[in-house]
Design a protein around this motif. Structure first.
Motif, mmCIF file in Angstrom:
data_model
loop_
_atom_site.group_PDB
_atom_site.id
_atom_site.type_symbol
_atom_site.label_atom_id
_atom_site.label_comp_id
_atom_site.label_asym_id
_atom_site.label_seq_id
_atom_site.Cartn_x
_atom_site.Cartn_y
_atom_site.Cartn_z
ATOM 1 N N GLN A 238 -11.585 -9.717 -12.751
ATOM 2 C CA GLN A 238 -10.342 -9.001 -13.072
ATOM 3 C C GLN A 238 -9.809 -9.434 -14.439
ATOM 4 O OE1 GLN A 238 -7.572 -8.845 -9.453
ATOM 5 N NE2 GLN A 238 -9.147 -10.238 -8.744
ATOM 6 N N ARG B 26 -11.992 4.522 1.054
ATOM 7 C CA ARG B 26 -10.590 4.733 1.458
ATOM 8 C C ARG B 26 -10.502 5.330 2.856
ATOM 9 N NH1 ARG B 26 -7.522 3.323 -2.659
ATOM 10 N NH2 ARG B 26 -8.488 3.424 -4.725
ATOM 11 N N ARG C 279 -11.905 -3.509 -1.454
ATOM 12 C CA ARG C 279 -12.472 -2.465 -0.596
ATOM 13 C C ARG C 279 -14.007 -2.473 -0.669
ATOM 14 N NH1 ARG C 279 -9.006 1.367 1.356
ATOM 15 N NH2 ARG C 279 -6.850 0.970 0.754
ATOM 16 N N ASP D 9 -0.979 -8.883 4.440
ATOM 17 C CA ASP D 9 -1.059 -9.158 2.999
ATOM 18 C C ASP D 9 0.010 -10.157 2.555
ATOM 19 O OD1 ASP D 9 -3.189 -7.412 2.780
ATOM 20 O OD2 ASP D 9 -1.994 -5.724 2.063
ATOM 21 N N ALA E 148 -9.558 -9.993 2.032
ATOM 22 C CA ALA E 148 -8.632 -10.439 0.977
ATOM 23 C C ALA E 148 -7.893 -11.726 1.351
ATOM 24 C CB ALA E 148 -7.627 -9.328 0.662
ATOM 25 N N ALA F 249 -10.613 -4.622 4.377
ATOM 26 C CA ALA F 249 -10.281 -5.111 3.029
ATOM 27 C C ALA F 249 -9.140 -6.124 3.119
ATOM 28 C CB ALA F 249 -9.883 -3.941 2.126
ATOM 29 N N SER F 250 -8.173 -5.826 3.984
ATOM 30 C CA SER F 250 -7.051 -6.741 4.148
ATOM 31 C C SER F 250 -7.537 -8.079 4.721
ATOM 32 C CB SER F 250 -6.016 -6.083 5.078
ATOM 33 O OG SER F 250 -4.847 -6.829 5.105
ATOM 34 N N ALA G 6 0.824 -1.219 0.000
ATOM 35 C CA ALA G 6 0.000 0.000 0.000
ATOM 36 C C ALA G 6 0.852 1.260 0.000
ATOM 37 C CB ALA G 6 -0.889 -0.004 1.253
ATOM 38 N N LEU H 151 -9.693 -1.774 -5.212
ATOM 39 C CA LEU H 151 -11.030 -1.218 -5.063
ATOM 40 C C LEU H 151 -12.076 -2.334 -4.932
ATOM 41 C CD1 LEU H 151 -11.617 1.785 -5.007
ATOM 42 C CD2 LEU H 151 -12.179 1.669 -7.435
ATOM 43 N N ILE I 49 -1.165 -9.575 -9.092
ATOM 44 C CA ILE I 49 -1.494 -9.504 -10.522
ATOM 45 C C ILE I 49 -0.471 -10.298 -11.343
ATOM 46 C CG2 ILE I 49 -2.034 -7.969 -12.467
ATOM 47 C CD1 ILE I 49 -3.882 -7.796 -9.890
ATOM 48 N N ARG J 59 -0.475 -4.059 8.004
ATOM 49 C CA ARG J 59 -1.226 -4.455 6.811
ATOM 50 C C ARG J 59 -0.316 -5.204 5.828
ATOM 51 N NH1 ARG J 59 -4.481 -2.020 2.706
ATOM 52 N NH2 ARG J 59 -3.536 0.024 2.834
ATOM 53 N N GLY K 265 -2.397 -4.045 -8.174
ATOM 54 C CA GLY K 265 -2.862 -4.931 -7.111
ATOM 55 C C GLY K 265 -1.738 -5.507 -6.279
ATOM 56 N N ARG K 266 -1.938 -6.750 -5.839
ATOM 57 C CA ARG K 266 -0.932 -7.426 -5.007
ATOM 58 C C ARG K 266 -0.466 -8.737 -5.641
ATOM 59 N NH1 ARG K 266 -2.503 -3.487 -2.909
ATOM 60 N NH2 ARG K 266 -2.383 -2.810 -0.743
ATOM 61 N N LYS L 77 1.971 2.701 -6.547
ATOM 62 C CA LYS L 77 1.421 1.854 -7.615
ATOM 63 C C LYS L 77 0.300 2.529 -8.395
ATOM 64 C CE LYS L 77 -0.253 -1.399 -5.215
ATOM 65 N NZ LYS L 77 -0.652 -1.195 -4.040
HETATM 66 O O1 DC Z 1 -4.420 -1.423 -2.987
HETATM 67 P P1 DC Z 1 -5.413 -1.230 -1.849
HETATM 68 O O2 DC Z 1 -4.767 -0.665 -0.613
HETATM 69 O O3 DC Z 1 -6.590 -0.401 -2.262
HETATM 70 O O4 DC Z 1 -5.958 -2.694 -1.491
HETATM 71 C C1 DC Z 1 -6.906 -2.921 -0.486
HETATM 72 C C2 DC Z 1 -6.670 -4.286 0.148
HETATM 73 O O5 DC Z 1 -6.937 -5.312 -0.801
HETATM 74 C C3 DC Z 1 -5.246 -4.526 0.662
HETATM 75 O O6 DC Z 1 -5.293 -5.014 1.997
HETATM 76 C C4 DC Z 1 -4.681 -5.585 -0.216
HETATM 77 C C5 DC Z 1 -5.871 -6.239 -0.863
HETATM 78 N N1 DC Z 1 -5.615 -6.568 -2.263
HETATM 79 C C6 DC Z 1 -5.308 -7.862 -2.569
HETATM 80 O O7 DC Z 1 -5.197 -8.693 -1.682
HETATM 81 N N2 DC Z 1 -5.104 -8.217 -3.870
HETATM 82 C C7 DC Z 1 -5.194 -7.320 -4.844
HETATM 83 N N3 DC Z 1 -4.997 -7.702 -6.116
HETATM 84 C C8 DC Z 1 -5.494 -5.968 -4.547
HETATM 85 C C9 DC Z 1 -5.685 -5.623 -3.230
#
Ligand code: DC
Length: 212
Positions: A102, A77, A42, A172, A89, A85-86, A15, A39, A118, A168, A115-116, A19
């Motif tokens: 996606q 946000r 979230r 993640d 996820a 969200a974390s 985060a 998003l 991708i 966080r 993303g995380r 990015k």
């Molecule tokens: O990028 P961000 O902070 O808006 O993401 C919100 C949450 O979603 C964050 O805890 C990580 C998770 N996330 C994820 O696990 N995989 C993704 N492709 C995007 C975000």
């Protein structure tokens, strides 16, 4: 690498590393759609919280039910959604439910996807994989600036922000499914001492080199 038609560029990282800024600018420059996958998580978290449910356990039904309006809310946000969200996820069923959504965006027109996971999971065949990072201190200051429009001068507040970011990151990176980690062939960029423009220049140069 293909022309910019169906080009997929994966932009992963923790985060507030820069990015989103990079991915948006890159998408604009290359005339590709931009997809902010955070998003989606979230929006799932927001729905879970609105229903008074537990983000550790609930989310799959909401992930399946997300509508465009859920992604346009102005309360995605905020700190409680950061945390929730974390947590959503981490649930494999939530990730699975969001996967096809996606992929379908990138399949037709290509995309810059932020993303995380991708480069590791969503688009393992992406044309270019970037892993954008910055130290927790720099990210905390950026996050504060995003929210308040100015630098944080209060050391204690900044320390709290750093702690939240580190927590966080751990959440993640330690989850079993799709943890936050660079893909094997990702180009890593540390943005601590770079402004948005120099990060974009670096990536455009990289793309040109790859195309040559
Ligand atoms: O990028 P961000 O902070 O808006 O993401 C919100 C949450 O979603 C964050 O805890 C990580 C998770 N996330 C994820 O696990 N995989 C993704 N492709 C995007 C975000």
């Amino acid at each position: 690498m293909t022309g910019s038609r169906r080009l997929i560029i994966a932009v992963d990282g923790p985060a507030a590393a820069g990015k989103g800024t990079l991915a948006k600018a890159l998408a604009e420059r290359l005339a590709l759609p931009y997809l902010d996958t955070g998003l989606l998580y979230r929006a799932v978290a927001r729905r879970v919280l609105d229903h008074g449910e537990d983000p550790v356990l609930q989310g799959e039904q909401h992930a399946k039910a997300i509508e465009p309006a859920d992604l346009e809310r102005d309360d995605l946000r905020v700190p409680e959604v950061d945390r929730a969200a974390s947590l959503v996820a981490r649930q494999p069923a939530v990730r699975e439910a969001l996967l096809e959504r996606q992929r379908s965006v990138g399949r037709v027109h290509g995309a810059v996807v932020d993303g995380r996971d991708i480069g590791t999971v969503v688009f393992p065949d992406a044309d270019l994989k970037l892993f954008i990072t910055a130290s927790p201190e720099v990210r905390a200051q950026r996050r504060y600036r995003q929210r308040h429009g100015e630098d944080c001068q209060d050391a204690e507040l900044l320390a709290q922000e750093v702690a939240a970011i580190v927590a966080r990151d751990e959440q993640d990176a330690s989850r079993e499914v799709s943890p936050l980690k660079p893909a094997d062939n990702a180009v890593q960029i540390l943005t601590d001492h770079m402004d948005a423009e120099s990060v974009l220049d670096r990536v455009l140069t990289l793309l040109q080199e790859r195309r040559a």
